[in-house]
Design a protein around this motif. Structure first.
Motif, short mmCIF file in Angstrom:
data_model
loop_
_atom_site.label_atom_id
_atom_site.label_comp_id
_atom_site.label_asym_id
_atom_site.label_seq_id
_atom_site.Cartn_x
_atom_site.Cartn_y
_atom_site.Cartn_z
N LEU A 151 -6.69 -11.63 6.14
CA LEU A 151 -5.73 -10.65 6.63
C LEU A 151 -4.59 -10.45 5.63
O LEU A 151 -4.07 -9.34 5.49
CB LEU A 151 -5.18 -11.09 7.99
N GLY A 152 -4.21 -11.51 4.95
CA GLY A 152 -3.20 -11.38 3.90
C GLY A 152 -3.70 -10.53 2.75
O GLY A 152 -2.96 -9.73 2.17
N ASP A 153 -4.98 -10.71 2.41
CA ASP A 153 -5.58 -9.89 1.35
C ASP A 153 -5.64 -8.43 1.77
O ASP A 153 -5.41 -7.53 0.95
CB ASP A 153 -6.98 -10.41 1.04
N TYR A 154 -5.93 -8.19 3.05
CA TYR A 154 -5.92 -6.81 3.57
C TYR A 154 -4.53 -6.19 3.38
O TYR A 154 -4.41 -5.05 2.93
CB TYR A 154 -6.30 -6.82 5.05
N LEU A 155 -3.49 -6.94 3.71
CA LEU A 155 -2.12 -6.42 3.54
C LEU A 155 -1.81 -6.21 2.06
O LEU A 155 -1.16 -5.22 1.69
CB LEU A 155 -1.12 -7.39 4.16
N HIS A 156 -2.26 -7.13 1.22
CA HIS A 156 -2.03 -6.98 -0.22
C HIS A 156 -2.68 -5.71 -0.75
O HIS A 156 -2.04 -4.93 -1.49
CB HIS A 156 -2.58 -8.20 -0.96
N ARG A 157 -3.93 -5.49 -0.41
CA ARG A 157 -4.64 -4.30 -0.89
C ARG A 157 -3.97 -3.02 -0.37
O ARG A 157 -3.87 -2.03 -1.09
CB ARG A 157 -6.10 -4.34 -0.43
N THR A 158 -3.52 -3.07 0.87
CA THR A 158 -2.92 -1.87 1.45
C THR A 158 -1.55 -1.58 0.84
O THR A 158 -1.24 -0.42 0.53
CB THR A 158 -2.81 -2.04 2.98
N THR A 159 -0.73 -2.61 0.66
CA THR A 159 0.57 -2.37 0.04
C THR A 159 0.41 -1.87 -1.39
O THR A 159 1.15 -0.98 -1.83
CB THR A 159 1.43 -3.66 0.04
N GLU A 160 -0.55 -2.41 -2.12
CA GLU A 160 -0.79 -1.95 -3.49
C GLU A 160 -1.21 -0.48 -3.51
O GLU A 160 -0.78 0.30 -4.36
CB GLU A 160 -1.84 -2.82 -4.17
N SER A 161 -2.04 -0.10 -2.56
CA SER A 161 -2.48 1.28 -2.46
C SER A 161 -1.30 2.22 -2.26
O SER A 161 -1.17 3.26 -2.93
CB SER A 161 -3.47 1.41 -1.29
N TYR A 162 -0.42 1.85 -1.35
CA TYR A 162 0.75 2.70 -1.09
C TYR A 162 1.74 2.66 -2.26
O TYR A 162 2.43 3.65 -2.54
CB TYR A 162 1.44 2.28 0.20
N ARG A 163 1.83 1.53 -2.93
CA ARG A 163 2.71 1.44 -4.10
C ARG A 163 2.26 2.45 -5.17
O ARG A 163 3.09 3.16 -5.75
CB ARG A 163 2.67 0.01 -4.65
N ILE A 164 0.96 2.51 -5.41
CA ILE A 164 0.44 3.47 -6.38
C ILE A 164 0.70 4.90 -5.91
O ILE A 164 1.05 5.78 -6.70
CB ILE A 164 -1.07 3.23 -6.60
N ALA A 165 0.56 5.13 -4.61
CA ALA A 165 0.81 6.46 -4.06
C ALA A 165 2.26 6.90 -4.29
O ALA A 165 2.53 8.07 -4.56
CB ALA A 165 0.48 6.49 -2.57
N THR A 166 3.20 5.96 -4.21
CA THR A 166 4.61 6.34 -4.45
C THR A 166 4.82 6.76 -5.90
O THR A 166 5.59 7.68 -6.17
CB THR A 166 5.57 5.19 -4.10
N TRP A 167 4.16 6.08 -6.82
CA TRP A 167 4.28 6.48 -8.23
C TRP A 167 3.71 7.88 -8.43
O TRP A 167 4.27 8.69 -9.19
CB TRP A 167 3.57 5.48 -9.13
N LEU A 168 2.60 8.16 -7.77
CA LEU A 168 2.01 9.49 -7.87
C LEU A 168 2.99 10.54 -7.33
O LEU A 168 3.24 11.57 -7.98
CB LEU A 168 0.69 9.53 -7.09
N LEU A 169 3.56 10.27 -6.17
CA LEU A 169 4.44 11.26 -5.54
C LEU A 169 5.72 11.48 -6.34
O LEU A 169 6.27 12.58 -6.35
CB LEU A 169 4.77 10.81 -4.12
N GLU A 170 6.19 10.46 -7.00
CA GLU A 170 7.39 10.62 -7.82
C GLU A 170 7.11 11.40 -9.11
O GLU A 170 8.05 11.83 -9.78
CB GLU A 170 7.98 9.25 -8.16
#
Length: 419
Positions: A81-100
């Protein structure tokens, strides 16, 4: 199994994640206004088409990334479950760079990290999604000479389709209300969320469109979102995390395929977009790609829509592309392989769990014990074709065996049955 304190901490981190990413609306941010299409097509029909002028909001997500970093740091990556959260946060982190980076070439790198690119290898072989796209385009062009679809002559207005889809959806989603609306500002033919499916106004839909929208948009995209909302502990399973896009679009396209609602022209449209993304990355500008779709037989309206999908969020002058549409074919291949693997290994239960929220294929395996324990809930809704387990098993069993037949070794005389 995990102690209650560990599970409570994970559920709390997940709640923080849902709150942190509430303002990240990737596809909304890169969308174009309908007026851009109207102005471009008017100029094109006058014979003086020019590059569209598109502006994007200036976005800033440093505070969101700080919270994502904090959630990630508190999650144990060695725990499923921690790995699930890690993968998901990383995904959104990359999305923020894209949006900026909207409107600049800086969109390309995070887009490729999230969605891949043409030329990426398909699982289990040496072929790429670009090879697959060219195969389907070539096949569709050959079949165009033989197939004349009677369905194409029968068209439905958006209003008629709204009523028909609404009735079918109401009968299916008995615990939720999913509205079907007509949107005059929608450029795509349709779009789906958890409780709303939008149809483009003043559009002629075919019978294939009707069936595809039901299976793809309602019985996958809306369904998995609603099932995710019913999760008692991981509410993020209701979110369209960018890392799940390939699986979710692959699953929706697989649903079209296994229910017989996908047609060869749909496969061609999906494939043309992948080739167009490759062309754009190689230097083709918006007008070049628009002409590519026109030459492939699309109307000018559909050609604009297809070209817009390639250039969402990026400069229109060539060398850049928004690569999301590469996910459809490799997602379809991956999901198809997953279903066949599940049958071969007698684990069809995994196919059901895939609909319990917005997951990718890795999540289904990693989170299976938490469905068994009750920490995660089984899907409230299943598409009819999945719920009919015997029929699904029969189709997959035939597919498993038929794939062992090498067509390059089959001669015409081998196809004669009987005397």
């Amino acid at each position: 199994m995990d102690d209650p304190a560990t599970l409570d901490r994970i559920a709390d981190l997940d709640r923080r994640l849902v709150a942190a990413v509430r303002g990240i609306k990737l596809l909304t941010a890169v969308s174009w206004p309908a007026t851009t299409q109207q102005e471009f097509l008017a100029a094109h029909r006058r014979g003086n088409a020019a590059l569209p002028v598109v502006s994007y909001p200036k976005l800033e997500f440093s505070a969101v990334r700080e919270e994502l970093d904090a959630i990630d740091a508190a999650a144990d990556p060695q725990h499923p479950l921690g790995d699930y959260l890690h993968r998901t946060t990383e995904s959104y982190r990359i999305a923020t760079w894209l949006l900026e980076s909207l409107g600049t070439a800086g969109v390309v790198e995070p887009s490729i990290r999230l969605f891949g690119k043409p030329g990426d290898r398909l699982a289990g072989g040496d072929l790429s999604n670009l090879d697959a796209a060219r195969h389907f385009i070539e096949l569709a062009n050959e079949l165009d000479r033989e197939l004349v679809s009677e369905d194409q002559a029968y068209v439905l207005s958006a209003e008629v389709l709204q009523q028909e889809l609404g009735e079918q959806i109401d009968r299916f989603f008995v615990h939720h209300k999913v509205r079907v609306e007509i949107d005059p500002n929608l450029i795509a033919k349709a779009a789906a969320g958890p409780t709303r499916i939008r149809l483009r106004s003043a559009t002629a839909f075919t019978e294939y469109d009707r069936h595809q929208l039901l299976e793809h948009e309602a019985f996958v995209h809306s369904l998995t979102a609603l099932n995710g909302r019913e999760q008692p502990n991981l509410k993020s399973l209701a979110l369209n995390s960018p890392r799940t896009t390939a699986t979710q679009e692959g699953l929706a396209t697989f649903a079209e395929q296994i229910t017989g609602t996908i047609d060869i022209e749909r496969m061609k449209r999906i494939s043309l977009r992948i080739v167009a993304i490759d062309n754009a990355l190689q230097g083709a500008d918006f007008l070049d790609v628009f002409r590519f779709f026109l030459d492939a037989g699309q109307s000018d309206t559909d050609s604009f829509t297809s070209t817009m999908r390639v250039f969402r969020g990026v400069p229109l002058t060539g060398g850049c592309a928004f690569t999301k549409d590469t996910v459809y074919l490799h997602g379809l291949m991956g999901v198809h392989t997953f279903f066949r693997w599940a049958l071969k290994n007698r684990r069809l239960k995994l196919c059901h769990l895939l609909f319990a929220g917005k997951m990718n294929l890795h999540d289904v395996f990693a989170l299976e014990p938490y469905f068994d324990s009750g920490f995660l809930a089984a899907p409230l809704y299943l598409p009819p074709w999945v719920a009919r387990a015997n029929g699904l098993a029969g189709m997959l069993a035939f597919s498993l065996f038929a794939n062992r037949i090498r067509l390059d070794r089959v001669e015409e005389e081998d196809l004669v049955l009987g005397l």
